[in-house]
Design an enzyme around this catalytic site. Sequence first.
Site, PDB file in Angstrom:
ATOM      1  CB  SER A 196      45.922  36.942  39.638  1.00 18.45           C
ATOM      2  OG  SER A 196      47.195  37.049  39.045  1.00 18.45           O
ATOM      3  CD  GLU A 245      51.595  39.458  38.025  1.00 18.07           C
ATOM      4  OE1 GLU A 245      52.003  40.459  38.634  1.00 18.07           O
ATOM      5  OE2 GLU A 245      52.305  38.797  37.248  1.00 18.07           O
ATOM      6  CE1 TYR A 286      44.683  41.065  36.140  1.00 11.97           C
ATOM      7  CE2 TYR A 286      46.691  40.219  37.162  1.00 11.97           C
ATOM      8  CZ  TYR A 286      45.444  39.994  36.593  1.00 11.97           C
ATOM      9  OH  TYR A 286      44.974  38.710  36.484  1.00 11.97           O
TER      10      TYR A 286
END
Length: 328
Positions: free
Chosen positions: A127, A129, A151
């Site tokens: 990801s 992120e 996360y």
Amino acid sequence: MPRALITGITGQDGLYLSELLLSKGYEVYGLIRGQNNPKFDLVRETVPGVQLVTGDLTDMSSLIRALEQAQPDEVYNLGAISFVAYSWENALLTSEVTGKGVLNLLEAVRLYAHDDLSKVRFYQASSSEMFGKVQEVPQRESTLLWPRSPYGVAKVFGHYMTINYRESYGMHASSGILFNHESPRRGPEFVTRKVSQAVARISLGLQEHITLGNLDAKRDWGFAGDYVEAMWRMLQQDDADDYVVATGETHSIRELLDVAFRRVGIDEWAHLVKQDPRFMRPAEVDLLIGDPAKAHEQLGWKPQVGFEQLVEMMVDHDVAEQRELARL
């Protein structure tokens, strides 16, 4: 007939990937947690050609059983607790599923294919992120990872574990570092779908306003249906590798609101949008924009759906859906 096992089959990526693989003649198996999973019927109705097997990313023995049942040539690990805001509230569970779950599945594949690791190709859903507090703009495969949420930290663990299994055991294990990708199938907790649903309801007189957090946060948004094509292409390469999958464009929440409201004929939306500190992240990721050059050059992949087309697609879907629900 090639065979594939997909974890996270109930999410937007799992559904789009299933449709893609079925169209290519694959026999597709989807991992689902528990016989009473509320999304069981969703999968059955959306992709009836998928065969469902039970399993849990936190339970390696169940993953080995699923592999033995599916006998896959390709494994796509899309399963995760993927809502970033939730990860601060449940950091341990997020770490167990989104992080350690990758290790469990990698190890299950290694044990299942121990006599010939080349017979199973593995895809890990990494990801954007992971970049978090970005160290360069745009972000590419070599950019230093600096996650800013539980996360993101869990995704970094899974990402590096995938690289480790590739380098340690020679597994054909690739990671797609996917930037934000959306669709009408996106969960309503995510900001794009939250906006498209609210705009639809406001236009129909069913809702008065929408409450959001940071309107200046910028993201690289693409269409999930395009991005699953990149996943598949990664596993068709002779050598496993990691790829950034993105549009190379960035847009703010304000721009998202502009396009969404304009689609329903509303030009001035400031009075319809409220901000609440509760929706602000403890550690914000302000600017994510990916450099998809490697995916363009090596995979021959490029996104087909632009930002405005994506937002309009989502708003149109939600206007139709909310109108139908209002009639019930």
